[in-house]
Scaffold this motif. Structure first.
Motif, PDB file in Angstrom:
ATOM      1  N   THR A   4    -129.108   3.616  23.173  1.00 37.25           N
ATOM      2  CA  THR A   4    -129.053   2.327  22.694  1.00 37.25           C
ATOM      3  C   THR A   4    -129.440   1.881  21.773  1.00 37.25           C
ATOM      4  O   THR A   4    -129.760   2.561  20.086  1.00 37.25           O
ATOM      5  CB  THR A   4    -130.728   2.861  23.402  1.00 37.25           C
ATOM      6  OG1 THR A   4    -130.919   2.702  24.406  1.00 37.25           O
ATOM      7  CG2 THR A   4    -131.660   1.654  23.231  1.00 37.25           C
TER       8      THR A   4
ATOM      9  N   ASP B 211    -125.746   6.992  27.541  1.00 34.33           N
ATOM     10  CA  ASP B 211    -125.757   5.915  26.790  1.00 34.33           C
ATOM     11  C   ASP B 211    -126.542   5.870  25.256  1.00 34.33           C
ATOM     12  O   ASP B 211    -127.540   6.441  25.915  1.00 34.33           O
ATOM     13  CB  ASP B 211    -126.007   5.151  27.612  1.00 34.33           C
ATOM     14  CG  ASP B 211    -125.232   4.671  29.013  1.00 34.33           C
ATOM     15  OD1 ASP B 211    -123.685   5.172  28.836  1.00 34.33           O
ATOM     16  OD2 ASP B 211    -125.653   3.800  29.916  1.00 34.33           O
TER      17      ASP B 211
ATOM     18  N   THR C  71    -127.462  -1.538  25.084  1.00 34.04           N
ATOM     19  CA  THR C  71    -127.290  -0.734  25.482  1.00 34.04           C
ATOM     20  C   THR C  71    -125.580  -0.697  25.317  1.00 34.04           C
ATOM     21  O   THR C  71    -124.879  -0.916  25.660  1.00 34.04           O
ATOM     22  CB  THR C  71    -128.052  -0.596  27.048  1.00 34.04           C
ATOM     23  OG1 THR C  71    -129.507  -0.338  26.762  1.00 34.04           O
ATOM     24  CG2 THR C  71    -127.253   1.311  27.386  1.00 34.04           C
TER      25      THR C  71
ATOM     26  N   THR D  17    -125.742  -5.183  28.102  1.00 31.95           N
ATOM     27  CA  THR D  17    -125.181  -3.955  27.802  1.00 31.95           C
ATOM     28  C   THR D  17    -124.093  -3.969  26.887  1.00 31.95           C
ATOM     29  O   THR D  17    -123.049  -5.434  27.586  1.00 31.95           O
ATOM     30  CB  THR D  17    -124.827  -3.212  28.947  1.00 31.95           C
ATOM     31  OG1 THR D  17    -126.346  -2.695  29.329  1.00 31.95           O
ATOM     32  CG2 THR D  17    -124.551  -1.339  28.771  1.00 31.95           C
TER      33      THR D  17
ATOM     34  N   ASN E 215    -133.003  -4.504  23.068  1.00 33.43           N
ATOM     35  CA  ASN E 215    -132.411  -3.572  22.930  1.00 33.43           C
ATOM     36  C   ASN E 215    -130.715  -3.959  23.214  1.00 33.43           C
ATOM     37  O   ASN E 215    -130.482  -4.317  24.344  1.00 33.43           O
ATOM     38  CB  ASN E 215    -132.535  -1.927  23.342  1.00 33.43           C
ATOM     39  CG  ASN E 215    -134.314  -1.145  22.445  1.00 33.43           C
ATOM     40  OD1 ASN E 215    -134.615  -0.590  23.696  1.00 33.43           O
ATOM     41  ND2 ASN E 215    -134.455  -2.456  21.633  1.00 33.43           N
TER      42      ASN E 215
END
Length: 110
Positions: free
Chosen positions: A86, A84, A70, A40, A68
């Motif tokens: 992605t 959020d 985030t 993230t 991914n």
């Protein structure tokens, strides 16, 4: 506009190599390497952000599709939404512009 003004009158980005969880700063240009796993990137808090600040995230290894990244909103909206973001497309380059409390961060280019 922005906070770090260069001699040409433009906001000067700060280039960062990131491969793990990170809290962005205004004007960051992030070379994100998610080849080792998902993580993230949290946007700067509204209290630390001025209208016109930018954060750019670049999939430098072409790995967002399998791992991914985030984008944590840190209390501000992203594209007027309290969710959020992605990033899941290989080779993505996303530029987020802070527009203020109402709309928050908006995607200004992909």
């Amino acid at each position: 506009m922005g906070r770090y003004i260069s001699t040409t009158g433009t906001a000067a980005p700060v280039l960062r190599d990131i491969d793990t969880t990170y809290t962005a700063e205004p004007q960051d240009r992030i070379l994100a390497d998610s080849s080792g796993g998902a993580f993230t990137i949290t946007l700067p808090a509204a209290a630390d952000t001025l209208v016109g600040d930018v954060v750019q995230i670049i999939d430098v290894t072409g790995s967002f599709g399998s791992n991914n990244v985030t984008v944590g909103r840190n209390g501000s909206n992203i594209n007027s939404d309290a969710s959020d973001l992605t990033l899941d497309i290989n080779g993505a380059i996303v530029t987020l512009l802070y527009t203020g409390a109402t709309y928050g961060w908006v995607i200004s280019s992909t």
